[in-house]
Design a protein around this motif. Sequence first.
Motif, PDB file in Angstrom:
ATOM      1  N   HIS A   1     -80.415  30.403  88.280  1.00  0.00           N
ATOM      2  CA  HIS A   1     -79.382  30.240  89.323  1.00  0.00           C
ATOM      3  C   HIS A   1     -78.012  30.575  88.742  1.00  0.00           C
TER       4      HIS A   1
ATOM      5  N   HIS B   1     -74.143  32.776  89.768  1.00  0.00           N
ATOM      6  CA  HIS B   1     -73.297  33.590  90.657  1.00  0.00           C
ATOM      7  C   HIS B   1     -72.384  34.410  89.745  1.00  0.00           C
TER       8      HIS B   1
ATOM      9  N   LYS C   1     -76.880  36.352  91.874  1.00  0.00           N
ATOM     10  CA  LYS C   1     -76.732  36.374  93.331  1.00  0.00           C
ATOM     11  C   LYS C   1     -75.532  37.217  93.750  1.00  0.00           C
TER      12      LYS C   1
ATOM     13  N   HIS D   1     -79.866  26.710  98.358  1.00  0.00           N
ATOM     14  CA  HIS D   1     -78.938  25.693  97.862  1.00  0.00           C
ATOM     15  C   HIS D   1     -79.136  24.457  98.734  1.00  0.00           C
TER      16      HIS D   1
ATOM     17  N   HIS E   1     -80.002  22.488  93.155  1.00  0.00           N
ATOM     18  CA  HIS E   1     -79.030  21.374  93.103  1.00  0.00           C
ATOM     19  C   HIS E   1     -79.764  20.043  93.282  1.00  0.00           C
TER      20      HIS E   1
ATOM     21  N   ASP F   1     -75.757  27.716  86.899  1.00  0.00           N
ATOM     22  CA  ASP F   1     -74.853  27.868  88.056  1.00  0.00           C
ATOM     23  C   ASP F   1     -73.553  28.573  87.671  1.00  0.00           C
TER      24      ASP F   1
HETATM   25 ZN   LIG Z   1     -75.128  28.212  93.553  1.00  0.00          ZN
END
Ligand SMILES: [Zn+2]
Length: 426
Positions: free
Chosen positions: A82, A84, A151, A252, A275, A327
């Motif tokens: 995960h 970004h 992502k 998410h 999460h 994350d």
């Molecule tokens: Zn995220």
Amino acid sequence: MLADLIITNAGELFTCQGPAPRAGARQADAGRLTHAAVASLEGRIVFVGSDADCREAVALAAGGRAVDAAGGAVVPGFVDPHTHLLYAGSRLDELRRRLAGETYADIAAAGGGIVRTVADTREASIDRLVDDGSRRLHEMLTCGTTTAEVKSGYGLCLEAELKLLHAAAALAKAQPIELAITFLGAHEIPPEFRGDREAYLELVIDEMLPAVARAGLAEWCDVFCEQGVFTPEESRRVLEAGLALGLKARIHANELGSTGGASVAAAVGARSADHVVFADENEVRQLAESGTVATLLPAAAFYLKLGRFAPARALIDAGVPVALATDVNPGGGFSPSIPFAMTLACFQMEMTFEEALVASTLNAAYALDRADRVGSLEVDKQLDAVIVGGPPAELLRGGVPAVRLVVKRGAVVWEAPPPFRSDRRE
Ligand SMILES: [Zn+2]
């Protein structure tokens, strides 16, 4: 047998072997061997076992490389399911303002927050995104990550989302970390659609998703299911539209409250619910029954000062396979380090070292649907490995670079600089 890479003299070697995922009590078994070795030929593992057996059974091919682990630990290459990591601009100034007492709402009202990242990202060239992404991936590599999810989601319009996915595709070819690419057009309602969220949802479902699928630019579809972002019903529509186009589902879920995301994950059969800081008994049971992985992101809870962490113990005890991720993102994912996520998992979420290690390797690979190839040290899998510069608990020292060497597909792709030695002459 022949090998072109042999790693010997591992004080401890953790195979983290499957079958994947490891759930419940099985998550605590990381397959520990002592005085161990692992060897590969053309990237594929041909031997894992004791040093003594390796000496008897394995010969180094001409031009091959032998690496002495010097008694340090050897673990599978970390899988970060995960991130970004594709965005433009920096929001580290906001971090300092938050530490000085400003709230996220204050900062957003002054033009900061995600809206600022979206504006910067829309303006950025694809070359700039690739350059920034490659620098962030290099940071992850030095922390032992050999496979990562990436992502989109800071474009929030067709053109910019496609630009991000093209940047991800370019990065996948340009550096050693294998990438799993996710379309997250449903990350947030962009400012120009705040008055008409249904219109944005239709844009995501009717235009963006088909364009992404047609171009073959993403393997996964994700949605931010949260109070004030996308409702459970909207999230389900996005994920089902993605599934109909062949994009696998992840979500998410339950970051800021029990807002229904975990139930959506179970209902659509998402591979991973991410999460899960909040989960009541009913949601934990739904995840366990659907076989969905709970991918926990303790560094996000830490940097956002949520005041709580995901209920990892309850999830593991209920038989939900748990994975860990960083994350990486501009607003709260400031650490690219899986060892840091493992440290928080051990010290804030009551996980054992072995559970955290399995969460960062085999179960994370399963969360990305790659456990048949990566995430463990087993014969016939790809040799992705990390050599630690000492015992395994070196990984939990926080802020100390513990990774000495990283192997991807049987090739050494990163080595820490040698420690300074004074070279005095008498
Ligand atoms: Zn995220």
